[in-house]
Write an enzyme that holds these catalytic residues in place. Structure first.
Site, PDB file in Angstrom:
ATOM      1  N   HIS A   6      36.238  41.312  41.532  1.00  0.00           N
ATOM      2  CA  HIS A   6      36.708  41.461  40.153  1.00  0.00           C
ATOM      3  C   HIS A   6      36.738  40.123  39.423  1.00  0.00           C
ATOM      4  O   HIS A   6      37.506  39.239  39.810  1.00  0.00           O
ATOM      5  CB  HIS A   6      38.112  42.067  40.211  1.00  0.00           C
ATOM      6  CG  HIS A   6      38.773  42.262  38.899  1.00  0.00           C
ATOM      7  ND1 HIS A   6      39.992  41.723  38.587  1.00  0.00           N
ATOM      8  CD2 HIS A   6      38.375  42.957  37.792  1.00  0.00           C
ATOM      9  CE1 HIS A   6      40.344  42.082  37.374  1.00  0.00           C
ATOM     10  NE2 HIS A   6      39.385  42.830  36.864  1.00  0.00           N
ATOM     11  N   ARG A   7      35.901  39.969  38.436  1.00  0.00           N
ATOM     12  CA  ARG A   7      35.713  38.700  37.704  1.00  0.00           C
ATOM     13  C   ARG A   7      35.308  37.600  38.693  1.00  0.00           C
ATOM     14  O   ARG A   7      35.674  36.433  38.518  1.00  0.00           O
ATOM     15  CB  ARG A   7      36.973  38.304  36.927  1.00  0.00           C
ATOM     16  CG  ARG A   7      37.571  39.420  36.076  1.00  0.00           C
ATOM     17  CD  ARG A   7      38.809  38.974  35.312  1.00  0.00           C
ATOM     18  NE  ARG A   7      39.561  40.136  34.830  1.00  0.00           N
ATOM     19  CZ  ARG A   7      40.768  40.091  34.281  1.00  0.00           C
ATOM     20  NH1 ARG A   7      41.360  38.922  34.096  1.00  0.00           N
ATOM     21  NH2 ARG A   7      41.382  41.179  33.875  1.00  0.00           N
ATOM     22  N   GLU A  33      31.861  41.648  39.587  1.00  0.00           N
ATOM     23  CA  GLU A  33      32.184  42.308  38.317  1.00  0.00           C
ATOM     24  C   GLU A  33      32.438  41.211  37.296  1.00  0.00           C
ATOM     25  O   GLU A  33      33.015  40.151  37.622  1.00  0.00           O
ATOM     26  CB  GLU A  33      33.450  43.165  38.486  1.00  0.00           C
ATOM     27  CG  GLU A  33      33.760  44.074  37.302  1.00  0.00           C
ATOM     28  CD  GLU A  33      34.756  43.525  36.293  1.00  0.00           C
ATOM     29  OE1 GLU A  33      34.977  44.187  35.261  1.00  0.00           O
ATOM     30  OE2 GLU A  33      35.306  42.424  36.502  1.00  0.00           O
ATOM     31  N   ASP A  35      32.870  40.368  32.718  1.00  0.00           N
ATOM     32  CA  ASP A  35      33.132  40.914  31.376  1.00  0.00           C
ATOM     33  C   ASP A  35      32.276  40.175  30.354  1.00  0.00           C
ATOM     34  O   ASP A  35      32.167  38.944  30.416  1.00  0.00           O
ATOM     35  CB  ASP A  35      34.607  40.717  31.031  1.00  0.00           C
ATOM     36  CG  ASP A  35      35.514  41.257  32.114  1.00  0.00           C
ATOM     37  OD1 ASP A  35      35.630  42.488  32.218  1.00  0.00           O
ATOM     38  OD2 ASP A  35      36.083  40.440  32.881  1.00  0.00           O
ATOM     39  N   HIS A  48      36.699  37.353  29.747  1.00  0.00           N
ATOM     40  CA  HIS A  48      37.470  38.600  29.690  1.00  0.00           C
ATOM     41  C   HIS A  48      38.204  38.797  28.368  1.00  0.00           C
ATOM     42  O   HIS A  48      38.119  39.841  27.732  1.00  0.00           O
ATOM     43  CB  HIS A  48      38.474  38.641  30.845  1.00  0.00           C
ATOM     44  CG  HIS A  48      39.309  39.879  30.856  1.00  0.00           C
ATOM     45  ND1 HIS A  48      40.491  39.996  30.152  1.00  0.00           N
ATOM     46  CD2 HIS A  48      39.128  41.076  31.467  1.00  0.00           C
ATOM     47  CE1 HIS A  48      40.990  41.199  30.332  1.00  0.00           C
ATOM     48  NE2 HIS A  48      40.194  41.880  31.137  1.00  0.00           N
ATOM     49  N   GLU A 107      30.825  44.588  32.617  1.00  0.00           N
ATOM     50  CA  GLU A 107      31.722  45.363  31.749  1.00  0.00           C
ATOM     51  C   GLU A 107      31.571  44.918  30.302  1.00  0.00           C
ATOM     52  O   GLU A 107      31.780  43.742  29.974  1.00  0.00           O
ATOM     53  CB  GLU A 107      33.190  45.219  32.175  1.00  0.00           C
ATOM     54  CG  GLU A 107      34.065  46.055  31.237  1.00  0.00           C
ATOM     55  CD  GLU A 107      35.541  46.053  31.556  1.00  0.00           C
ATOM     56  OE1 GLU A 107      35.942  45.568  32.615  1.00  0.00           O
ATOM     57  OE2 GLU A 107      36.289  46.571  30.695  1.00  0.00           O
ATOM     58  N   LYS A 109      33.125  44.604  26.971  1.00  0.00           N
ATOM     59  CA  LYS A 109      34.493  44.545  26.466  1.00  0.00           C
ATOM     60  C   LYS A 109      34.527  44.841  24.961  1.00  0.00           C
ATOM     61  O   LYS A 109      33.689  44.327  24.219  1.00  0.00           O
ATOM     62  CB  LYS A 109      35.061  43.139  26.676  1.00  0.00           C
ATOM     63  CG  LYS A 109      35.601  42.914  28.066  1.00  0.00           C
ATOM     64  CD  LYS A 109      36.897  43.686  28.243  1.00  0.00           C
ATOM     65  CE  LYS A 109      37.487  43.535  29.614  1.00  0.00           C
ATOM     66  NZ  LYS A 109      38.185  44.733  30.076  1.00  0.00           N
ATOM     67  N   ASP A 229      40.398  41.548  43.532  1.00  0.00           N
ATOM     68  CA  ASP A 229      40.444  40.090  43.364  1.00  0.00           C
ATOM     69  C   ASP A 229      40.310  39.385  44.714  1.00  0.00           C
ATOM     70  O   ASP A 229      40.173  38.162  44.762  1.00  0.00           O
ATOM     71  CB  ASP A 229      41.801  39.672  42.767  1.00  0.00           C
ATOM     72  CG  ASP A 229      42.012  40.193  41.358  1.00  0.00           C
ATOM     73  OD1 ASP A 229      41.055  40.681  40.743  1.00  0.00           O
ATOM     74  OD2 ASP A 229      43.154  40.097  40.859  1.00  0.00           O
TER      75      ASP A 229
HETATM   76  O1  G3P Z   1      36.651  47.286  36.879  1.00  0.00           O
HETATM   77  C1  G3P Z   1      37.643  47.584  35.975  1.00  0.00           C
HETATM   78  C2  G3P Z   1      38.388  46.401  35.469  1.00  0.00           C
HETATM   79  O2  G3P Z   1      37.565  45.269  35.413  1.00  0.00           O
HETATM   80  C3  G3P Z   1      38.982  46.704  34.149  1.00  0.00           C
HETATM   81  O3  G3P Z   1      40.010  45.866  33.821  1.00  0.00           O
HETATM   82  O4  G3P Z   1      40.944  44.209  32.281  1.00  0.00           O
HETATM   83  O5  G3P Z   1      40.135  43.507  34.489  1.00  0.00           O
HETATM   84  O6  G3P Z   1      38.526  44.120  32.722  1.00  0.00           O
HETATM   85  P1  G3P Z   1      39.883  44.361  33.310  1.00  0.00           P
HETATM   86 CA    CA Z   2      36.490  43.865  33.829  1.00  0.00          CA
END
Ligand code: G3P
Ligand code: CA
Length: 241
Positions: A6-7, A33, A35, A48, A107, A109, A229
């Site tokens: 995640h990120r 992942e 954004d 993000h 993702e 945004k 994470d």
């Molecule tokens: O994979 C979903 C997640 O990334 C969404 O939440 O705010 O971390 O982008 P956020």
């Molecule tokens: Ca995300």
């Protein structure tokens, strides 16, 4: 089950930077992942928040900067002084560096405030070949419908928050017209819903796992991917798909 960083590996390095993505590769994650948003000059960058305040030494909206101006910001020191040289990456830079090394989950945004971002993302993606998986996800169904119009074979994930009505059969049938996967908040996990989503030929991802206890609890469910994470929490369970 895919391990999706995640990120990047964002518990151990500044989110959405090369440092975090490189670490995810080293840790054996299946996907990174990230954004994306547009700059003032319509460049697709990886960050993000809608402002640069939390994750850089600058302030103000991402859209208030040109790419040239954004590249001057320090995107790592907020996390640790070791990362002072990290910069906000562009989507193009990420695909150049990782398209042959790890899966990428992009993702989109705030698409309603980023007019044209879906087309920009698809145009950049088409410049690359991929030896791993690549997907686009969003909380916004219209954005995913646009993605499918521009690139019908590109895999998409619809991110959803808890609501039983969202999992009614009628809703799932509609989602399956533009999504290959539902990315559900971890509080929604339930074997019945997972089976129902699978019956509509969509995969199930779960977001976002931040502690070992929840990671252990998830392992008993037949899910297809987990956004975390902490990729190492899942290493023992890793199996290829
Ligand atoms: O994979 C979903 C997640 O990334 C969404 O939440 O705010 O971390 O982008 P956020
Ligand atoms: Ca995300």
């Amino acid at each position: 089950m895919y391990i999706i960083a995640h990120r990047g590996s964002s518990s151990a390095a500044p989110e959405n930077t090369i440092a975090a993505f490189d670490l995810a590769v080293q840790q054996g994650a299946d996907y990174i992942e990230l954004d994306v948003q547009l700059t003032m000059d319509q460049q697709v960058v990886v960050i993000h928040d809608e402002t640069v305040d939390r994750t850089t030494d600058g302030s103000g909206p991402v859209k208030g900067y040109t790419l040239h101006q954004l590249k001057k910001l320090d995107a790592g020191s907020w996390f640790d002084s070791r990362y002072t040289h990290e910069r906000i990456p562009t989507l193009q830079e990420i695909l150049e560096r990782y398209s042959q090394r790890i899966g990428i989950l992009i993702e989109i945004k705030h698409p309603k405030r980023q007019i044209g971002i879906e087309k920009e993302v698809v145009d950049i993606m088409k410049r690359f070949s991929y030896s791993r998986h690549i997907m686009v996800q969003s909380f916004d169904d219209t954005a995913l419908q646009r993605i499918k119009t521009y690139s019908p074979s590109l895999r998409t994930a619809y991110i959803i928050k808890p609501s039983v009505i969202k999992l009614a059969k009628r809703k799932l049938a509609a989602y399956s017209t533009f999504a290959d996967c539902l990315n559900m908040k971890k509080t929604m996990i339930n074997r019945y819903w997972i089976n129902r989503i699978h019956s509509f030929r969509m995969d199930v991802f779960i977001w976002t796992i931040k502690d070992q206890q929840t990671a252990n609890r998830l392992k008993k469910y037949p899910i297809d991917g987990v956004v975390t994470d902490h990729p190492p929490y899942f290493h023992k369970e890793k199996r290829s798909k």
